[in-house]
Every structure is written in C-alpha cells, then in structure tokens.
Design an enzyme around this catalytic site. Structure first.
Site, mmCIF file in Angstrom:
data_model
loop_
_atom_site.group_PDB
_atom_site.id
_atom_site.type_symbol
_atom_site.label_atom_id
_atom_site.label_comp_id
_atom_site.label_asym_id
_atom_site.label_seq_id
_atom_site.Cartn_x
_atom_site.Cartn_y
_atom_site.Cartn_z
ATOM 1 N N GLY A 12 0.778 -1.235 0.000
ATOM 2 C CA GLY A 12 0.000 0.000 0.000
ATOM 3 C C GLY A 12 0.808 1.283 0.000
ATOM 4 O O GLY A 12 0.318 2.317 0.447
ATOM 5 N N HIS A 110 0.791 1.045 -13.202
ATOM 6 C CA HIS A 110 1.588 -0.116 -13.629
ATOM 7 C C HIS A 110 3.073 0.275 -13.613
ATOM 8 O O HIS A 110 3.427 1.352 -14.106
ATOM 9 C CB HIS A 110 1.164 -0.574 -15.034
ATOM 10 C CG HIS A 110 1.913 -1.783 -15.474
ATOM 11 N ND1 HIS A 110 1.618 -3.049 -14.995
ATOM 12 C CD2 HIS A 110 2.989 -1.926 -16.284
ATOM 13 C CE1 HIS A 110 2.475 -3.914 -15.514
ATOM 14 N NE2 HIS A 110 3.311 -3.263 -16.302
HETATM 15 C C1 GAR Z 1 3.365 -1.239 -7.354
HETATM 16 O O1 GAR Z 1 4.684 -1.247 -7.828
HETATM 17 C C2 GAR Z 1 2.385 -1.221 -8.509
HETATM 18 O O2 GAR Z 1 2.840 -0.464 -9.593
HETATM 19 C C3 GAR Z 1 2.322 -2.685 -8.860
HETATM 20 O O3 GAR Z 1 2.288 -3.336 -7.613
HETATM 21 C C4 GAR Z 1 3.021 -2.560 -6.658
HETATM 22 C C5 GAR Z 1 2.168 -2.350 -5.426
HETATM 23 O O4 GAR Z 1 2.888 -1.713 -4.392
HETATM 24 N N1 GAR Z 1 1.181 -2.979 -9.659
HETATM 25 C C6 GAR Z 1 1.198 -3.863 -10.663
HETATM 26 O O5 GAR Z 1 2.155 -4.539 -10.943
HETATM 27 C C7 GAR Z 1 -0.124 -3.963 -11.432
HETATM 28 N N2 GAR Z 1 0.068 -4.707 -12.642
HETATM 29 P P1 GAR Z 1 2.156 -0.973 -3.203
HETATM 30 O O6 GAR Z 1 1.152 -1.962 -2.610
HETATM 31 O O7 GAR Z 1 3.264 -0.662 -2.231
HETATM 32 O O8 GAR Z 1 1.485 0.253 -3.749
#
Ligand code: GAR
Length: 216
Positions: A12, A110
């Site tokens: 998050g 993304h």
């Molecule tokens: C982030 O890097 C986001 O860009 C990626 O998951 C991570 C979540 O981190 N999303 C994807 O890969 C979607 N295809 P977070 O929970 O710390 O925000």
C-alpha cells in the site's frame, strides 16, 4: 468532491502516497471513501485505518466460484458510491461488469512504461526482473484507465526512470516507486478531480490550460 475508492493487494505504498497527497492538499476536491483489499493481511489496510478511512477485505478465496466473488465484489464497490476507482497495486482481474459500469472511471498504476513489460504475467517485481533481464536502460511507470484488456486502456501519465549499474529487481522497484509511481498516481487523481482528463478516440487528452501541479 470526487468520491474515490482504492483497491489494494499489498503493502500500500501507492495508497499512502494518495492519502498523503490528499492530506497535504496536493490532490484537491477528493475524498477517499474507502479501501478494499483482496488480501486480509495487506498492510495497505493498516494504512487506511491509520488515516481514518474505512477498509475491508473481500477475497476470491472465500467464494465457491469466481462469478460469486465478482457479484459480491461489485456490490461492495457500489456501496461506496465511487466516482473514481483507483487500483493501487491491486492484483485481481476486474470483473467485466465493473469495467463497463465504470468506463473511464477506473485507473491503474503499472510499474513500467506501457507498452513495455505489461500484460498478463507482468506485475510487481516480475516487471523489474524482466526489464533487467532485457537490459533496458530506461524504465518507469504508467497510470492508465482500465479497459477489458490487461494494461491496454488509455494512458493518462507516464514517467521515466533510469536503470543504474548494479540494480537488482528490488532496488529498481524502489526507485520506480519513489521517482515515478508515488508522483504520477496522485497527480493523475488530481487531474481527474479537476476535470482535466478527457478520453477521445481511445486516447486521453489532458487540459494543460488550468495550470500545472506541484510535481510538474
Ligand atoms: C506497485 O509497484 C504497482 O505499480 C504494482 O504493484 C506494486 C504495489 O505496491 N502494480 C502492478 O504490478 C499492477 N500490474 P504498493 O502496494 O506498495 O502500492
């Protein structure tokens, strides 16, 4: 006031960037109405709680079929009456009924410069592993509207980040988050809240006339 619902699966940090930007007035005219996670252990739910935002978990694992999950999930989403749904690290496929109901009102972050390193199988650390494996010198992040494909919807904002010698997937992921994701996701929400993003013929047009945000 734009009612925003955030969907999360993990740590998050992107949700935190949004909560901070709202608290600090870098996103204006937005209320974070709630956070839904598919993962009961997602630290993102703690972040929501700390910010006084309602959070809940709806996991596909607790339903006999995908259709049953999709139905309950959509019900939960509707209960927040969102104007905008933000996928802030949400790793569950969005039900088609939700995509058509919220056409150009669901955005996703993304961790690559789409159309590189995106589509089925490219998420989280896997994106950065693939980029290092290919040896690209520039990576980045993209905020886009969600359509029926995987990472195929209209692109709203992108930001490039340089690969450095000695990068591991973890180091690169952190740099992409710090230098790109945590900036462009709040910025995109603010642009939408100010009514400055339009989709015309499958592409976005950003109204630059209303002045620039702090991060530009
Ligand atoms: C982030 O890097 C986001 O860009 C990626 O998951 C991570 C979540 O981190 N999303 C994807 O890969 C979607 N295809 P977070 O929970 O710390 O925000």
């Amino acid at each position: 006031m734009l009612n925003v619902l955030a969907l999360v699966s993990g740590g998050g940090t992107n949700l935190q960037a949004i909560l901070d930007a709202v608290a600090q007035g870098r996103i204006k005219n937005v209320r974070i109405a709630g956070v839904i996670s598919n993962n009961p252990k997602a630290y993102a739910l703690e972040r929501a709680k700390a910010a006084g935002v309602p959070g809940e978990c709806i996991s596909p694992k607790n339903f006999a079929t995908r259709d049953e999950f999709n139905e309950k999930f959509l019900e939960a989403v509707l209960s927040y009456k969102p104007d905008l749904i933000v996928l802030a690290g949400f790793l569950v496929v969005i039900p088609p009924a939700m995509i058509s109901k919220y056409r150009n009102r669901i955005i996703n972050i993304h961790p690559s410069l789409i159309p590189s390193f995106c589509g089925t199988g490219y998420y989280g650390l896997k994106v950065h592993e693939a980029a290092l494996e290919r040896g690209v010198k520039v990576v980045g992040a993209t905020v886009h509207f969600v359509d029926e494909g995987t990472d195929t919807g209209p692109i709203i904002l992108q930001k490039a980040v340089e690969v450095q010698l000695g990068d591991t997937p973890e180091i690169l992921q952190k740099r992409v988050m710090e230098q790109a994701e945590w900036k462009i996701l709040p910025q995109a929400i603010d642009l939408i809240a100010q009514g400055r993003v339009q989709v015309i013929n499958g592409k976005t047009v950003i109204d630059e006339s209303a002045g620039k945000t702090d991060d530009e």
